[in-house]
Design an enzyme around this catalytic site. Sequence first.
Site, PDB file in Angstrom:
ATOM      1  N   ARG A  99      31.961  76.327  36.544  1.00  0.00           N
ATOM      2  CA  ARG A  99      30.759  77.150  36.668  1.00  0.00           C
ATOM      3  C   ARG A  99      30.267  77.554  35.279  1.00  0.00           C
ATOM      4  NH1 ARG A  99      31.883  81.632  37.955  1.00  0.00           N
ATOM      5  NH2 ARG A  99      34.085  81.507  38.450  1.00  0.00           N
ATOM      6  N   TYR A 248      28.977  70.385  39.416  1.00  0.00           N
ATOM      7  CA  TYR A 248      30.336  70.881  39.633  1.00  0.00           C
ATOM      8  C   TYR A 248      30.405  72.134  40.486  1.00  0.00           C
ATOM      9  CZ  TYR A 248      35.290  70.740  38.842  1.00  0.00           C
ATOM     10  OH  TYR A 248      36.630  70.604  39.037  1.00  0.00           O
ATOM     11  N   LYS A 257      29.148  80.006  46.166  1.00  0.00           N
ATOM     12  CA  LYS A 257      28.945  81.253  45.417  1.00  0.00           C
ATOM     13  C   LYS A 257      27.485  81.696  45.450  1.00  0.00           C
ATOM     14  CE  LYS A 257      33.168  81.111  44.842  1.00  0.00           C
ATOM     15  NZ  LYS A 257      34.259  81.412  43.995  1.00  0.00           N
ATOM     16  N   HIS A 277      34.197  88.134  47.492  1.00  0.00           N
ATOM     17  CA  HIS A 277      35.012  87.034  46.962  1.00  0.00           C
ATOM     18  C   HIS A 277      36.460  87.266  47.384  1.00  0.00           C
ATOM     19  CE1 HIS A 277      36.278  84.593  43.106  1.00  0.00           C
ATOM     20  NE2 HIS A 277      36.170  83.820  44.159  1.00  0.00           N
ATOM     21  N   SER A 299      38.430  84.382  40.014  1.00  0.00           N
ATOM     22  CA  SER A 299      38.604  82.933  40.123  1.00  0.00           C
ATOM     23  C   SER A 299      39.913  82.486  39.476  1.00  0.00           C
ATOM     24  CB  SER A 299      37.438  82.229  39.431  1.00  0.00           C
ATOM     25  OG  SER A 299      36.238  82.603  40.048  1.00  0.00           O
ATOM     26  N   CYS A 301      42.943  83.080  40.318  1.00  0.00           N
ATOM     27  CA  CYS A 301      43.969  84.124  40.228  1.00  0.00           C
ATOM     28  C   CYS A 301      44.807  84.234  41.499  1.00  0.00           C
ATOM     29  CB  CYS A 301      43.344  85.462  39.892  1.00  0.00           C
ATOM     30  SG  CYS A 301      42.722  85.522  38.213  1.00  0.00           S
ATOM     31  N   ASP A 324      38.495  81.992  50.120  1.00  0.00           N
ATOM     32  CA  ASP A 324      37.645  82.308  48.959  1.00  0.00           C
ATOM     33  C   ASP A 324      36.574  83.356  49.240  1.00  0.00           C
ATOM     34  OD1 ASP A 324      37.247  81.591  46.144  1.00  0.00           O
ATOM     35  OD2 ASP A 324      35.302  80.828  46.767  1.00  0.00           O
ATOM     36  N   ARG A 418      40.018  70.194  40.948  1.00  0.00           N
ATOM     37  CA  ARG A 418      40.038  70.796  42.289  1.00  0.00           C
ATOM     38  C   ARG A 418      40.225  69.758  43.379  1.00  0.00           C
ATOM     39  NH1 ARG A 418      38.578  76.627  42.730  1.00  0.00           N
ATOM     40  NH2 ARG A 418      38.377  77.238  40.556  1.00  0.00           N
TER      41      ARG A 418
END
Length: 635
Positions: A99, A248, A257, A277, A299, A301, A324, A418
């Site tokens: 991002r 991406y 998001k 989130h 993110s 974590c 998420d 990912r």
Amino acid sequence: MALDQEPDIPFYEVHEVVVPHLGRVPITKGDFHALPKKVQKFIAFYVDYMTPRGIYICDGSEHEAHEVITKLMERGTLERLEALENCYICRTDPADVARVESKTFIVTKDKYQTIPHSKPGAKGGMGLWMDPDEMKIEMDSRFKDCMAGRMMYVIPFSMGPIGSDLSKIGIQLTDSNYVLLCMRLMTRVSPKVLDILGDQDFVKCVHSMGCPRPWRRKVINHWPCNPEKVLLAHFPEERKVKSYGSGYGGNSLLGKKCFALRIASNIARDEGWLAEHMLIMGVTNPKGQEFYIAAAFPSACGKTNMAMLNPSLPGWKVRCVGDDIAWMKFNEKGELRAINPEYGFFGVAPGTNWKTNPNAMASFQKNAIFTNVAKRADGMYFWEGLEDELPDDMEVTTWLGQKWKKGQPGLTSHPNSRFTAPASQCPIIHDKWEDPAGVPISAIVFGGRRPTGVPLVFEAFSWEHGVMVGAAVKSESTAAAEFKGKSIMHDPMAMRPFMGYNFGHYLDHWLSMNKPGRKLPKIYHVNWFRVNEKGKFLWPGYGDNIRVIDWMCKRLSGEAKVVPSPIGNLPEKGAIDISGIEDQVHWDELFSLPKDYWLEDAKETRQFLEVEVGDDLPAEIEKQLVEQEKRIAAM
Ligand code: GTP
Ligand code: SPV
Ligand code: MN
């Protein structure tokens, strides 16, 4: 007049869309005239503006996916992972790997609708705003004719189960067929969405890689993109997102998001709910009682890992609802009901293995796409953390296309590489994960990567104190965004990169959830990432995190006692079950609260909130800060 409204454009004809400046544009697939009129209008406007060579209306079917996969394999964008069923690997241009927060804006006429009235010295850390006129110039210079020579895919999708009262509909236009494939995994793409649209608004999502033909810049890895020109704009009033230049993750899968957090948080404020989130999990204790927990970590974590945790304590069962994003709303009984608006997982690959997260591993053994990971000579994926499964002499091709063997230096996969996999393939997916009524949340957990000072777990004193704890979340930066190196950053509510409106107003909205008759969840803060002076983690983490959850559940059922501390309630010494890991865990080290650290932390947090949120900081949060400072000073 709305800020960024499409004017009416006439259109007719059956197999083509006629647009004023372009003439006839062929419909490669789908029936344009069967679409709801407002959808036709939306498409026609952007066809005229972006001038694609054709229109492809997606139906989300297997057949469609295979058509696209075949094309992408011929072109070299996708490579098959021969060791698995229907799995593919994709390597992006190395300049397009995460991002891009510095190019992500919210566009409103009133600046302070988007960002707080900050004080001099503010770094503008709580979101970026741009004036609509200025954004229009930026957007026109990018999107005008940006799809020349390319196909435009029209993707109708639902965030949340199709037809649920808690769900919302979106339509994404994109010139990337990789994005189409991933949207199919991450959202519910189906013509049914159009059938039920009716009077509902849909969120307008417009995405382009920004490489019209003829394209002069060198295309790297068959991944056209335009990194120098990346720009994401959100128009909350128009319920619209425009994203340019990147393919991406959160930059291009606009349901995630952009829609489910930034736009949805605006809708949620208007309608009285929360878009966060957060993972959602169901945990069942050995007595058979089930508790639902939502947890917000920045993110990279640990949300995906916690959502699918494989409990190391006997008798516990964990089931995943989402990894998420959570949309949560109090129902008429006063319960906080949560749904996962997504349909798949877009999870961090490195670190994922059969020991740390077997449930994630099982989710992507078929029908998955891997981005920026490495490939073994036998057609299997590879990344950091999978060394134990890799035969010593097997060759690996890194994400950058270089040959690599075990023991050699260097990373084989990008740290933000990912996997994209259908949530339904997760062996512990909850049977209620698609329940339109959602699941009732009893605890909300905040956390981040805090190498020093912050104990394994503490409980907020009240809802209001918990909101302050959330507002004070900090974490070490990760590879999920463009930041280099490790520094501790504020990431309030784990939402800093995803805030859709003024953070002070957002805190007010959270505080306003405390209404009579509501069963407010208890709020916790956890830290799996505290290290000793040698940099070694003090807590084993992963499946052992069930031990902390066990304690939280005991709190929820009134079985565990706490000891108050200046920052919140701590577990009584020994109240967390560490049987079997006694030799690894040093309670006093894990739970110590160094006074100097907390004095400094409180000062720094106040500074951040005062400067960045300024006059928009709710008085209640100010009060909570003052009380906490007093408690810390008296330590
Ligand atoms: P986003 O998808 O970016 O929102 O990330 P996320 O919050 O879902 O993070 P994820 O679960 O993918 O974890 C990110 C990284 O943290 C991975 O490399 C994990 O291996 C690591 N991690 C997750 N949980 C733990 C834990 O309990 N302890 C330690 N030490 N590392 C963890
Ligand atoms: C995150 O960064 O929090 C993610 C990955 O979940 S992305 O979809 O790229 O935002
Ligand atoms: Mn995330």
